[in-house]
Design a protein around this motif. Structure first.
Motif: not given
Length: 172
Positions: A49-66
């Motif tokens: 899948i060629p992703f156009d957009l990623a929406l990520c929670s601001t929580a530390t664990r989600t940012r690190e996961t991304w």
């Protein structure tokens, strides 16, 4: 891109977090979470899948996961860190997705349970048998993701309009 072309949404739960003496929003990934986030990134690349957009929670664990997952990508999609994804219900997540610009064909949402799992269940009016069975048997553990498809504008996304195409979760 036409709104008639199927859109894909990948709902990605953050990887396993640690439990240090910090508030919930600031919890970092555990060592296993760092390993699983990178593996999830490789599996996301495998979807093609060629992703156009990623929406990520601001929580530390989600940012690190991304950060660990996107490192596996050849092309980094535009990333928006969205406070409203933290502790969001499926309905609140749909409201955020309804605001997505129609030029974004394929979207990745990095968030939290129970909202992400609930959203996958709520959106999937239909499903391929094997992914549904795997998601039902495994639940939505840390670093799992579901791939859904729907047709139409983002503002028309609502319960039951998507098809669950794929599901992946790290092995225990």
């Amino acid at each position: 891109m036409s709104v008639a072309e199927p859109r894909r949404i990948v709902l990605f739960r953050h990887a396993k977090a640690d439990w240090p003496q910090v508030n919930d929003h600031e919890r970092p990934l555990a060592e296993r979470g760092r390993k699983d986030a990178a593996e999830a990134g490789r599996r996301l690349v495998d979807t093609g899948i060629p992703f156009d957009l990623a929406l990520c929670s601001t929580a530390t664990r989600t940012r690190e996961t991304w950060k660990l997952a996107v490192h596996e990508f050849a092309h980094r999609p535009k990333t928006v860190y969205e406070e409203r994804l933290y502790e969001a219900s499926p309905g609140e997540l749909i409201a955020v997705l309804n605001e997505t610009p129609d030029d974004a064909q394929n979207l990745l949402l990095i968030g939290h349970n129970p909202g992400v799992h609930g959203l996958a269940e709520v959106l999937a009016g239909s499903a391929e048998a094997e992914p549904r069975e795997r998601m039902n048997s495994r639940g939505f553990p840390a670093a799992a993701f579901a791939v859904l498809s729907f047709s139409g504008a983002w503002k028309t996304l609502e319960p039951g309009v998507a098809t669950l195409l794929d599901y992946w979760a790290p092995t225990d």
